[in-house]
Design a protein around this motif. Structure first.
Motif, short mmCIF file in Angstrom:
data_model
loop_
_atom_site.label_atom_id
_atom_site.label_comp_id
_atom_site.label_asym_id
_atom_site.label_seq_id
_atom_site.Cartn_x
_atom_site.Cartn_y
_atom_site.Cartn_z
N ILE A 129 0.82 -1.22 0.00
CA ILE A 129 0.00 0.00 0.00
C ILE A 129 0.85 1.28 0.00
O ILE A 129 0.58 2.20 -0.79
CB ILE A 129 -0.99 -0.01 1.18
CG1 ILE A 129 -1.97 -1.17 1.00
CG2 ILE A 129 -1.75 1.32 1.27
CD1 ILE A 129 -2.94 -1.35 2.15
N PRO A 130 1.91 1.39 0.83
CA PRO A 130 2.72 2.61 0.78
C PRO A 130 3.30 2.87 -0.61
O PRO A 130 3.33 4.02 -1.08
CB PRO A 130 3.82 2.35 1.80
CG PRO A 130 3.22 1.39 2.77
CD PRO A 130 2.34 0.50 1.94
N THR A 131 3.75 1.82 -1.30
CA THR A 131 4.29 1.99 -2.65
C THR A 131 3.22 2.46 -3.61
O THR A 131 3.44 3.37 -4.43
CB THR A 131 4.89 0.66 -3.15
OG1 THR A 131 5.92 0.24 -2.25
CG2 THR A 131 5.46 0.81 -4.55
N LEU A 132 2.03 1.87 -3.53
CA LEU A 132 0.92 2.26 -4.41
C LEU A 132 0.49 3.69 -4.16
O LEU A 132 0.18 4.43 -5.11
CB LEU A 132 -0.26 1.30 -4.21
CG LEU A 132 -0.01 -0.17 -4.56
CD1 LEU A 132 -1.19 -1.03 -4.12
CD2 LEU A 132 0.23 -0.34 -6.06
N VAL A 133 0.47 4.10 -2.90
CA VAL A 133 0.05 5.47 -2.56
C VAL A 133 1.13 6.47 -2.99
O VAL A 133 0.83 7.53 -3.57
CB VAL A 133 -0.23 5.59 -1.05
CG1 VAL A 133 -0.46 7.05 -0.66
CG2 VAL A 133 -1.45 4.74 -0.68
N GLU A 134 2.38 6.14 -2.71
CA GLU A 134 3.48 7.04 -3.06
C GLU A 134 3.55 7.28 -4.56
O GLU A 134 3.83 8.40 -5.02
CB GLU A 134 4.80 6.46 -2.55
CG GLU A 134 6.00 7.36 -2.79
CD GLU A 134 7.28 6.76 -2.26
OE1 GLU A 134 8.36 7.32 -2.54
OE2 GLU A 134 7.22 5.72 -1.56
N ALA A 135 3.27 6.23 -5.34
CA ALA A 135 3.28 6.37 -6.81
C ALA A 135 1.96 6.90 -7.33
O ALA A 135 1.81 7.09 -8.55
CB ALA A 135 3.59 5.02 -7.45
N ASP A 136 0.99 7.12 -6.43
CA ASP A 136 -0.33 7.65 -6.78
C ASP A 136 -1.03 6.77 -7.82
O ASP A 136 -1.63 7.26 -8.78
CB ASP A 136 -0.22 9.09 -7.30
CG ASP A 136 -1.58 9.81 -7.28
OD1 ASP A 136 -2.47 9.36 -6.53
OD2 ASP A 136 -1.74 10.79 -8.02
N ILE A 137 -0.96 5.45 -7.61
CA ILE A 137 -1.61 4.53 -8.54
C ILE A 137 -2.65 3.65 -7.85
O ILE A 137 -3.30 2.84 -8.51
CB ILE A 137 -0.58 3.62 -9.26
CG1 ILE A 137 0.23 2.81 -8.24
CG2 ILE A 137 0.33 4.43 -10.16
CD1 ILE A 137 1.17 1.79 -8.88
N LEU A 138 -2.85 3.84 -6.53
CA LEU A 138 -3.84 3.01 -5.83
C LEU A 138 -5.24 3.26 -6.39
O LEU A 138 -6.00 2.32 -6.63
CB LEU A 138 -3.80 3.28 -4.33
CG LEU A 138 -4.83 2.51 -3.49
CD1 LEU A 138 -4.65 1.00 -3.69
CD2 LEU A 138 -4.70 2.89 -2.01
N GLY A 139 -5.56 4.54 -6.61
CA GLY A 139 -6.89 4.87 -7.16
C GLY A 139 -7.09 4.27 -8.54
O GLY A 139 -8.17 3.73 -8.84
N SER A 140 -6.08 4.37 -9.37
CA SER A 140 -6.18 3.81 -10.73
C SER A 140 -6.34 2.29 -10.67
O SER A 140 -7.10 1.72 -11.46
CB SER A 140 -4.92 4.16 -11.53
OG SER A 140 -4.78 5.54 -11.67
N LEU A 141 -5.64 1.67 -9.75
CA LEU A 141 -5.74 0.22 -9.61
C LEU A 141 -7.16 -0.19 -9.22
O LEU A 141 -7.74 -1.11 -9.81
CB LEU A 141 -4.73 -0.26 -8.55
CG LEU A 141 -4.59 -1.77 -8.37
CD1 LEU A 141 -3.98 -2.40 -9.61
CD2 LEU A 141 -3.73 -2.06 -7.13
#
Length: 688
Positions: A129-141
């Protein structure tokens, strides 16, 4: 759902990784996100129809002060799992603030029931989750997984006019989709694929081998299927499918319960998730995490069918240490009494594959007409590694002498993803048919395969449906053919005998030896050395040590001296040498004769087949005594061993060429050599 639609959905999810995760994750790590997200979205979609009911009941229970809401919320969801958070996954797509999205997504994950929490934890998905949030791709995922372009729900998506726009995914189709994703990721990471993924063609053959021999004996009832190294659970689910199909064809009502244990966290999570998304909550609860060898999760359960592809060539030293070590191990699975003899079934710590087989044998059902049937994959070392009396040999002995080994099938090389070595399927049962009892079938299926157009790691071939049936037919026929051979159980056993020869010593005490001895030996031994010099001094050695020793003891007794056995040995070591012409050294005299002291340097061992005509004595008289007439057998050291050699039984020697063929080749070479010589040397003998 049609295969085309299912393949399209699989491709869509597969492409999410490239669309969203590229440049954030290396390709080999895509699975760390895609597999758990697929599971989460499926569970979310299944729970959507009852979400409001679950939330309402949860509020009511909170107001009533009920702490343990698990059973009630499971019932409200209508599934073996639930999510008590206020969110649906689709609700999180609209979060604009990454940190708010992170907090809400974590709250959403925390809302799942404990059985799903375990899956998320074993996937280590929260670490992503930290990696996904930092790269701002969690929402897209999340948006990709909840788009209306695909449907991971069991219910169809309908257009405004009520027509079905996207069909629903039933549990079977979702399981197939998930398994296909696993397969693709395994192929992307071939170094690890074979550790937890057995090729489906091999699994189909294994299920045939355990089910087909008894398919006419399947009755209405409950059956337990077990895999102690279950990996992603593919063997169990395919075994279940096969047994259900056989039952339907015979109008039988069967209830199948799956049980598995896996030590790798991610593959354990996959196996449990696969069953949950197929709607098999009870089976999912029967998937246990931990080491089968040192933390057996099913100590009190017996099983009807068992199959596995355990790790081979892999150390189990840590398991052995947790069990108390080789000398202190008390686990009843690995210590047995066989024919009045205590047998240790502990293999060398560098390879624990046979320990998984022993675990299954300890779980056989002895109280039913069908008993238990087992299919397990091994490499070649299980066939022959280990001398008589070793753990490996004892395991083979225990299995074969109990008449549990039905057949061993040699598979084609390079049929697994991560190894090109020879592999074999062992088939065992405690209910052999009458006609098979006392016999073992060996099948050489190494030449039965279809080449792959493209290698998958080291896998370069597969078994077609027809070839799987061909091998199955060889097994069921139980006949002698070029590829199938039948042997009595005792054909694989042997006595390991220890052949001794007498120690022969010549004694000679020279002045130099005497002086050297006095410099190094205690003073109390000096008089004995002087006596020995008088007995065996001079230029010629005394070749009867027994006479020399008797004279020395007489002289010492006359002087009132008495030496210990260690003192006498020190004297012997200092003043004797081995001599083949000397008399044998007598160890002791008994009522039955003379016992000689063995020469350990001349000690040898022989393997005598259990089927040897006349037994050990006949072999000894024929093969040993003509060459070494003074030899004898130390019967106290005789051990029974077992080994299985496919090479010996299926070896096909290359036919020798005829003399005419060899002569023709030589003449051709001679003519060719003369032609070359003519080209480089002129008629006058000069170089051209």
């Amino acid at each position: 759902m049609e295969n085309g639609q299912l393949n399209w959905i699989t491709g869509f999810i597969w492409n999410i990784a490239d669309d969203v995760l590229r440049d954030v994750y290396v390709r080999g790590k895509y699975r760390d996100v895609i597999l758990p997200m697929t599971v989460i979205r499926r569970l979310d979609a299944v729970l959507e129809p009852t979400k409001d009911a679950v939330l309402k009941l949860s509020d009511q229970l909170d107001q009533a002060g009920v702490a343990n809401k698990h059973a009630a919320l499971r019932a409200a969801s209508g599934q073996a799992f639930y999510n008590g958070s206020p969110f649906r996954l689709r609700d999180l797509r609209a979060r604009g603030n990454p940190q708010q999205l992170k907090a809400d997504f974590e709250a959403y994950l925390d809302g799942f029931s404990p059985n799903v929490q375990e899956i998320i934890d074993k996937f280590k998905f929260r670490n992503q989750i930290p990696t996904l949030v930092e790269a701002d791709i969690l929402g897209s995922l999340i948006e990709k997984f909840t788009t209306f372009d695909i449907n991971l729900s069991p219910e169809p998506i309908r257009a405004e006019d009520g027509t079905v726009r996207l069909p629903g995914l039933d549990n079977h189709a979702m399981g197939t989709l998930f398994e296909e994703l696993i397969r693709r990721f395994n192929e992307e990471n071939n170094e690890e694929a074979g550790e937890h993924f057995t090729p489906r063609d091999v699994v189909r053959l294994m299920t045939n081998l355990i089910f087909y021999p008894i398919w006419d004996d399947i009755k209405d009832g409950t059956y337990r299927v077990y895999d102690g190294a279950c990996g992603t659970g593919g063997m169990l689910t395919l075994a279940q499918t096969t047994l259900e199909q056989l039952a339907r064809e015979r109008d039988k009502e069967v209830s199948i319960h799956l049980f598995g244990q896996e030590v790798q966290p991610e593959t354990y999570a996959i196996s449990k998730a696969d069953l949950l998304i197929k709607g098999e909550g009870v089976a999912a609860d029967n998937m246990k995490y931990g080491s089968t060898l040192s933390s057996d999760a099913f100590t009190a359960i017996v099983f009807d069918f068992m199959l596995s592809n355990p790790p081979y060539g892999k150390s189990w030293k840590s398991d052995l240490e947790r069990l108390g070590g080789k000398t202190s191990l008390t686990d009843p699975r690995f210590q047995v009494t066989h024919q009045g003899e205590e047998l240790s079934l502990i293999t060398r710590s560098s390879d624990g594959q046979l320990m998984f087989l022993i675990n299954k044998l300890a779980k056989m059902n002895h109280d039913t007409a069908l008993g238990s049937r087992i299919a397990e994959v091994h490499n070649g070392s299980s066939l022959f590694t280990g001398d008589a009396g070793s753990g490996e040999s004892n395991i083979r002995r225990w299995i074969i002498e109990n008449d549990w080994l039905e057949a061993i099938i040699a598979l084609p090389l390079n049929i697994f993803y991560n190894t090109g070595i020879a592999t074999y399927i062992w088939v065992l049962t405690n209910r052999k048919p009458e006609a098979h009892r006392g016999q073992v079938q060996l099948i050489d299926a190494t030449a039965i395969y279809t080449p792959l157009r493209k290698n998958l790691g080291k896998k370069n071939c597969e078994l077609s449906a027809e070839q799987i049936q061909q091998i199955t037919d060889l097994f069921l026929a139980f006949e002698e053919t070029e590829q199938s051979k039948l042997f009595p159980n005792a054909a694989f056993g042997y006595w390991k005998i220890v052949v001794e020869r007498p120690l022969r010593l010549a004694t000679l005490v020279t002045p130099a030896k005497l002086a050297a001895f006095k410099q190094s030996a205690p003073v109390k031994l000096h008089p004995a050395a002087e006596h020995l010099a008088k007995i065996a001094g001079g230029s010629e050695p005394q070749r009867d040590f027994n006479a020399v020793e008797a004279q020395l003891k007489t002289a010492l007794k006359a002087d009132g001296l008495k030496l210990t056995a260690a003192d006498l040995k020190r004297l012997r070591d200092a003043f004797t040498e081995k001599d083949e012409t000397a008399a044998p050294v007598i160890k002791k005299k008994t009522k039955t004769g003379i016992e000689y002291e063995p020469d350990t340097a001349l000690r040898d061992t022989e393997q005598v087949p259990l089927l040897e005509d006349g037994g050990i004595e006949a072999f000894f008289q024929r093969e040993v005594l003509p060459h070494v007439p003074d030899a004898w057998i130390d019967h106290d050291k005789t051990q029974i061993g077992y080994e299985i050699s496919f090479t010996r039984h299926f070896y096909k020697p290359t036919p020798l060429r005829t003399l005419e063929e060899i002569k023709a080749d030589l003449e051709a070479l001679q003519a060719e050599a003369e032609g070359l010589l003519d080209e480089i040397v002129s008629p006058g003998g000069e170089l051209v």
